[in-house]
Write an enzyme that holds these catalytic residues in place. Structure first.
Site, mmCIF file in Angstrom:
data_model
loop_
_atom_site.group_PDB
_atom_site.id
_atom_site.type_symbol
_atom_site.label_atom_id
_atom_site.label_comp_id
_atom_site.label_asym_id
_atom_site.label_seq_id
_atom_site.Cartn_x
_atom_site.Cartn_y
_atom_site.Cartn_z
ATOM 1 C CG HIS A 92 -1.790 -1.141 1.376
ATOM 2 N ND1 HIS A 92 -2.238 -1.588 2.592
ATOM 3 C CD2 HIS A 92 -2.328 -1.991 0.462
ATOM 4 C CE1 HIS A 92 -3.015 -2.639 2.419
ATOM 5 N NE2 HIS A 92 -3.075 -2.913 1.142
ATOM 6 C CE LYS A 109 1.685 3.602 5.451
ATOM 7 N NZ LYS A 109 1.142 2.424 4.759
ATOM 8 C CE1 TYR A 127 -0.005 2.370 9.353
ATOM 9 C CE2 TYR A 127 -0.366 0.317 10.556
ATOM 10 C CZ TYR A 127 -0.769 1.238 9.600
ATOM 11 O OH TYR A 127 -1.934 1.027 8.897
ATOM 12 C CG ASP A 181 -4.131 -6.005 0.245
ATOM 13 O OD1 ASP A 181 -4.151 -4.865 -0.250
ATOM 14 O OD2 ASP A 181 -3.920 -6.211 1.456
#
Length: 189
Positions: A62, A72, A132, A170
């Protein structure tokens, strides 16, 4: 904090120091001043926490496009996962290359995935939690995805022949070859 640059410019492995005794451990998992000393000036504005009940659950690859692109800082709160960054910056000498690292509850290792990289992970054990920090908030209108099993990228997820648990999104993500990347390499990280 131990900060390691790897062969993909901008991707960094961070291992916080842990202090432990018979009660458990303490670790400073984020310090803006310590990261700034290492040249990492990212300001994080959102924390995310994800639980994957089954293993191997695979999420990714992603990214969010500019102007809402995200850096991130990823760590494992419980369990174990294999975390991956793929360079998708047009013109980058490492375009399409990937780097992966095991993040576990025990090792405390973190991965900094900068904007311009697609991100994904696969869990190694059930009930794995991923925590995260993001440098921008979620903006679904800017999100993109790449096929987790694209042979042109060639990620070794360490699945040992097991079929991963995937979302519909996905499972249907396109390959890198069709990507009109919104990111351009600027000659540095």
């Amino acid at each position: 904090m131990k900060i390691e640059n790897i062969p993909l410019p901008g991707v960094v492995v961070i291992t916080p120091r842990r202090f432990g005794d018979h009660r458990g451990f303490f670790a400073e998992t984020y310090s803006r001043p310590k990261l700034a000393e290492a040249g990492i000036d990212t300001v994080f504005v959102q924390d995310n926490h994800s639980l994957s009940r089954s293993a191997p659950t695979l999420r990714g690859l992603h990214f969010q496009a500019p102007p809402r692109a995200q850096d991130k800082l990823v760590r494992c709160g419980r369990g174990a996962l294999f975390d991956v960054a793929v360079d998708i910056r047009r013109g980058s000498p490492t375009y399409g290359r990937w780097f992966g690292v095991e993040l576990t509850e025990e090792n405390g290792v973190q991965l900094l995935v900068p904007a311009g990289f697609a991100h994904g992970f696969v869990t190694r054990v059930p009930d794995t939690e991923i925590i995260y920090k993001c440098s921008d908030t979620y903006a679904p209108e800017t999100e993109g995805a790449l096929a987790w099993n694209d042979p042109d990228i060639g990620i070794d997820w360490g699945l040992g022949g097991a079929a991963p648990v995937l979302s519909e999104k996905d499972a249907a993500a396109p390959p890198l070859a069709g990507l009109k990347s919104p990111f351009a390499w600027e000659g540095g990280a």
